[in-house]
Each structure stands twice: as C-alpha cells, then as structure tokens.
Scaffold this motif. Structure first.
Motif, PDB file in Angstrom:
ATOM      1  N   SER A  86      -4.799  10.578  12.628  1.00  0.00           N
ATOM      2  CA  SER A  86      -4.097  11.457  13.558  1.00  0.00           C
ATOM      3  C   SER A  86      -4.150  12.959  12.347  1.00  0.00           C
ATOM      4  CB  SER A  86      -2.792  11.704  12.051  1.00  0.00           C
ATOM      5  OG  SER A  86      -3.466  11.857  10.995  1.00  0.00           O
ATOM      6  N   ASN A  87      -3.842  13.655  13.734  1.00  0.00           N
ATOM      7  CA  ASN A  87      -4.381  15.180  13.573  1.00  0.00           C
ATOM      8  C   ASN A  87      -4.693  15.688  12.140  1.00  0.00           C
ATOM      9  OD1 ASN A  87      -3.916  14.693  16.815  1.00  0.00           O
ATOM     10  ND2 ASN A  87      -2.318  15.501  16.968  1.00  0.00           N
ATOM     11  N   GLU A  88      -3.513  14.992  11.474  1.00  0.00           N
ATOM     12  CA  GLU A  88      -4.120  15.836  10.349  1.00  0.00           C
ATOM     13  C   GLU A  88      -5.277  15.946   9.741  1.00  0.00           C
ATOM     14  OE1 GLU A  88      -2.892  14.422   5.426  1.00  0.00           O
ATOM     15  OE2 GLU A  88      -0.973  14.175   7.513  1.00  0.00           O
ATOM     16  N   GLU A  89      -5.416  14.288   9.889  1.00  0.00           N
ATOM     17  CA  GLU A  89      -7.249  14.284   9.290  1.00  0.00           C
ATOM     18  C   GLU A  89      -8.055  14.818  10.468  1.00  0.00           C
ATOM     19  OE1 GLU A  89      -7.793   9.741   9.749  1.00  0.00           O
ATOM     20  OE2 GLU A  89      -5.522   9.924   8.120  1.00  0.00           O
ATOM     21  N   LYS A  90      -8.131  14.788  11.617  1.00  0.00           N
ATOM     22  CA  LYS A  90      -9.385  15.627  12.080  1.00  0.00           C
ATOM     23  C   LYS A  90      -9.383  17.206  11.702  1.00  0.00           C
ATOM     24  CE  LYS A  90      -8.298  12.096  16.113  1.00  0.00           C
ATOM     25  NZ  LYS A  90      -8.035  11.912  17.419  1.00  0.00           N
ATOM     26  N   ASP A  91      -8.586  17.728  11.979  1.00  0.00           N
ATOM     27  CA  ASP A  91      -8.336  19.440  11.770  1.00  0.00           C
ATOM     28  C   ASP A  91      -7.719  19.672  10.644  1.00  0.00           C
ATOM     29  OD1 ASP A  91      -5.196  19.483  11.674  1.00  0.00           O
ATOM     30  OD2 ASP A  91      -5.145  20.340  13.861  1.00  0.00           O
ATOM     31  N   GLY A  92      -7.611  18.825   9.830  1.00  0.00           N
ATOM     32  CA  GLY A  92      -7.454  19.678   7.955  1.00  0.00           C
ATOM     33  C   GLY A  92      -5.948  20.054   7.946  1.00  0.00           C
ATOM     34  N   HIS A  93      -5.044  19.755   9.004  1.00  0.00           N
ATOM     35  CA  HIS A  93      -3.640  20.607   8.424  1.00  0.00           C
ATOM     36  C   HIS A  93      -2.405  18.830   9.251  1.00  0.00           C
ATOM     37  CE1 HIS A  93      -5.030  24.235  10.703  1.00  0.00           C
ATOM     38  NE2 HIS A  93      -6.083  24.370   9.602  1.00  0.00           N
ATOM     39  N   PRO A  94      -2.184  19.062   7.773  1.00  0.00           N
ATOM     40  CA  PRO A  94      -1.135  18.223   7.334  1.00  0.00           C
ATOM     41  C   PRO A  94      -0.254  18.726   7.923  1.00  0.00           C
ATOM     42  CG  PRO A  94      -2.165  18.662   4.985  1.00  0.00           C
ATOM     43  CD  PRO A  94      -2.603  19.442   6.401  1.00  0.00           C
ATOM     44  N   ARG A  95       1.174  17.217   8.858  1.00  0.00           N
ATOM     45  CA  ARG A  95       2.408  17.840   9.785  1.00  0.00           C
ATOM     46  C   ARG A  95       2.886  16.883   8.393  1.00  0.00           C
ATOM     47  NH1 ARG A  95      -2.152  18.878  12.703  1.00  0.00           N
ATOM     48  NH2 ARG A  95      -2.371  19.477  14.518  1.00  0.00           N
ATOM     49  N   ILE A  96       4.927  17.874   8.480  1.00  0.00           N
ATOM     50  CA  ILE A  96       5.252  17.089   8.119  1.00  0.00           C
ATOM     51  C   ILE A  96       6.605  17.035   8.423  1.00  0.00           C
ATOM     52  CG2 ILE A  96       4.710  17.513   5.894  1.00  0.00           C
ATOM     53  CD1 ILE A  96       7.624  20.496   6.811  1.00  0.00           C
ATOM     54  N   VAL A  97       7.479  16.612   8.672  1.00  0.00           N
ATOM     55  CA  VAL A  97       8.867  16.060   9.791  1.00  0.00           C
ATOM     56  C   VAL A  97       9.566  17.148   8.490  1.00  0.00           C
ATOM     57  CG1 VAL A  97      10.371  15.140  10.888  1.00  0.00           C
ATOM     58  CG2 VAL A  97       8.258  14.504  11.374  1.00  0.00           C
ATOM     59  N   ILE A  98      10.310  17.647   8.632  1.00  0.00           N
ATOM     60  CA  ILE A  98      11.831  18.041   8.228  1.00  0.00           C
ATOM     61  C   ILE A  98      13.453  17.542   8.608  1.00  0.00           C
ATOM     62  CG2 ILE A  98      13.923  19.766   7.299  1.00  0.00           C
ATOM     63  CD1 ILE A  98      10.932  21.976   7.127  1.00  0.00           C
ATOM     64  N   GLU A  99      13.632  16.720   8.385  1.00  0.00           N
ATOM     65  CA  GLU A  99      15.341  16.052   9.293  1.00  0.00           C
ATOM     66  C   GLU A  99      16.121  16.438   8.848  1.00  0.00           C
ATOM     67  OE1 GLU A  99      14.916  11.560   8.570  1.00  0.00           O
ATOM     68  OE2 GLU A  99      12.648  11.963   8.869  1.00  0.00           O
ATOM     69  N   THR A 100      17.204  16.792  10.125  1.00  0.00           N
ATOM     70  CA  THR A 100      18.021  17.334   9.414  1.00  0.00           C
ATOM     71  C   THR A 100      19.801  17.148  10.301  1.00  0.00           C
ATOM     72  OG1 THR A 100      18.649  19.398  11.327  1.00  0.00           O
ATOM     73  CG2 THR A 100      16.831  19.777   9.516  1.00  0.00           C
ATOM     74  N   GLN A 101      20.244  17.074   9.554  1.00  0.00           N
ATOM     75  CA  GLN A 101      21.884  16.799   9.927  1.00  0.00           C
ATOM     76  C   GLN A 101      21.801  17.139  12.027  1.00  0.00           C
ATOM     77  OE1 GLN A 101      24.350  19.177   7.831  1.00  0.00           O
ATOM     78  NE2 GLN A 101      25.461  18.982   9.721  1.00  0.00           N
ATOM     79  N   TYR A 102      21.406  18.023  12.136  1.00  0.00           N
ATOM     80  CA  TYR A 102      21.216  18.366  13.732  1.00  0.00           C
ATOM     81  C   TYR A 102      19.810  18.058  14.722  1.00  0.00           C
ATOM     82  CZ  TYR A 102      25.311  21.631  11.813  1.00  0.00           C
ATOM     83  OH  TYR A 102      26.132  21.662  11.901  1.00  0.00           O
ATOM     84  N   GLY A 103      18.567  17.653  13.558  1.00  0.00           N
ATOM     85  CA  GLY A 103      17.876  17.085  14.422  1.00  0.00           C
ATOM     86  C   GLY A 103      16.216  17.491  13.511  1.00  0.00           C
ATOM     87  N   ASP A 104      14.673  17.664  13.849  1.00  0.00           N
ATOM     88  CA  ASP A 104      13.895  17.469  13.727  1.00  0.00           C
ATOM     89  C   ASP A 104      13.435  18.508  13.405  1.00  0.00           C
ATOM     90  OD1 ASP A 104      14.855  14.818  12.112  1.00  0.00           O
ATOM     91  OD2 ASP A 104      12.961  13.957  13.593  1.00  0.00           O
ATOM     92  N   ILE A 105      12.797  19.321  12.872  1.00  0.00           N
ATOM     93  CA  ILE A 105      11.788  20.131  12.688  1.00  0.00           C
ATOM     94  C   ILE A 105      10.437  19.780  12.095  1.00  0.00           C
ATOM     95  CG2 ILE A 105      11.260  22.595  11.627  1.00  0.00           C
ATOM     96  CD1 ILE A 105      14.201  22.262  10.817  1.00  0.00           C
ATOM     97  N   GLU A 106       9.092  19.716  13.217  1.00  0.00           N
ATOM     98  CA  GLU A 106       7.959  19.368  12.777  1.00  0.00           C
ATOM     99  C   GLU A 106       7.150  21.008  12.495  1.00  0.00           C
ATOM    100  OE1 GLU A 106       6.473  17.229  15.924  1.00  0.00           O
ATOM    101  OE2 GLU A 106       8.343  15.710  15.265  1.00  0.00           O
ATOM    102  N   ALA A 107       6.076  20.504  11.488  1.00  0.00           N
ATOM    103  CA  ALA A 107       5.633  21.628  11.213  1.00  0.00           C
ATOM    104  C   ALA A 107       3.934  21.713  10.694  1.00  0.00           C
ATOM    105  CB  ALA A 107       6.365  22.842   9.966  1.00  0.00           C
ATOM    106  N   GLU A 108       3.641  22.639  10.850  1.00  0.00           N
ATOM    107  CA  GLU A 108       1.807  22.124  10.198  1.00  0.00           C
ATOM    108  C   GLU A 108       1.504  22.914   9.232  1.00  0.00           C
ATOM    109  OE1 GLU A 108      -1.373  23.001  13.688  1.00  0.00           O
ATOM    110  OE2 GLU A 108      -0.832  24.595  13.534  1.00  0.00           O
TER     111      GLU A 108
END
Length: 198
Positions: free
Chosen positions: A21-43
């Motif tokens: 994953s990109n996390e392992e390549k650039d050191g920036h973990p990625r997360i997903v916030i799953e909400t009732q209106y859809g997903d929000i992704e962040a690094e």
C-alpha cells in the motif's frame, strides 16, 4: 537465461510480499471514516505529528470509533457576534457513554512545531487545555488560520494539532455540514459506523 528467469521470479515475489500500500511506501497511514452518508478517506502525517497520529491510530485499532458520531458543527450562522469565525464538523466519542474522559491526554503538537496548517479538509484534535486532547477530532471546512499557532480561535494562542488531511470524500463532509443543527450540535447526530485503516 536462468539468471533472467530468477530475476523475474524474484521481482514477482517482491511485488506480492513487499509493501502493498501507499502507506508502506510513503510512511503516511491512510484511514477511512465510514459514515451514514458515505466514506471519508484521509492520510495521516506521523513524520510531522507523531504523537497525535500514534494516539489516533491506537483509538482506531482499539475500535473506539465504532458507533460514534459527528455531533458538532461550527458555521457562519451559529457563533456569537464578535467571536473569531470558524467552520468545521467535529466527531468522536462525546455523548456515547464511552470512557473517553479516562483516557490519557495527548501531548500538544502545535502547527508551529509540525509545519501543518488548518486548511480545507485538515484533520485536527479538539481539546480544552493543551495536553487534554484525546478521541475528539474535527475536519476543517475551508481554510481556518485561526486554529493555527498564534491564531484567534484559542485563548492560549497554541492553536490545535493538525495530524492529517482528507484525500477523498469532501463531498461527504459537505453533506454532513449541511445537516440540521441547533446551538452548534447536529439534530440528530450523524452516525460514524467505524474508523478503520485503509
């Protein structure tokens, strides 16, 4: 010829077993916030805000954010006259009956130290006094320089601790931002199904 075949096989194995994953390549973990209106992704930026990111990921990995919520909103219409204007949505464990108040505070990493800024889509830790932040976080709507070190939105001048940035799903953030509210609180709260690593 045999050496070439060995090199190809090794390359295939490295692709399968190496960083996936990109996390392992650039050191920036990625997360997903799953909400009732859809997903929000962040690094997240552990290279700049290591203590904030480490604590947030501990909460994520512990499952603390399952069945939590976005519960607070600041917009142009719900703040006292004369206060420094701000726009954000805030989420976490507040009001869930969880043991949030017993969690250790995170050492404050201000924006002067990290070089990060409260720009549109920034993830930052909500707090009262410095060093009291834990599970509560917010997402900036538009640029919010008043939350940076030396800004007007916090009386002690230390600002808040940015630790990540939305990379996908600002349309979901805006959808949540437009939900009904009363006295800075969503009515009803917006469900966060979970927050997980990507």
């Amino acid at each position: 010829m045999k050496q070439w075949i060995v090199l190809v096989c090794m390359s295939v194995l490295w692709a399968q077993c190496g960083p996936s994953s990109n996390e392992e390549k650039d050191g920036h973990p990625r997360i997903v916030i799953e909400t009732q209106y859809g997903d929000i992704e962040a690094e997240l930026y552990p290279d700049k805000a290591p203590q904030s990111v480490a604590a947030f990921l501990r909460f994520v990995d512990s499952g603390f954010y399952q069945r939590s919520s976005f519960y607070r909103i600041l917009n142009q219409d719900n703040q006292p006259m004369g206060s420094a204007p701000a726009e954000l949505i805030q989420g976490g464990l507040w009001g869930t009956g969880n043991k949030r108040e017993y969690l250790k505070g995170i050492p404050h990493e201000n924006t002067q130290q990290t070089g990060l800024r409260h720009i549109n889509g920034a993830l930052s830790l909500a707090r009262q006094d410095t060093g009291t932040a834990n599970t509560e976080f917010f997402i900036c709507i538009g640029d919010q320089p008043g939350f940076d070190f030396g800004g007007d939105n916090n009386g002690d001048g230390q600002g808040y601790a940015v630790f990540g940035q939305v990379t996908k799903g600002m349309d979901v953030v805006q959808k949540i931002y437009r939900r009904p509210e009363e006295n800075q609180y969503f009515t009803p709260q917006v469900d966060i199904i979970t927050v997980r690593r990507k």
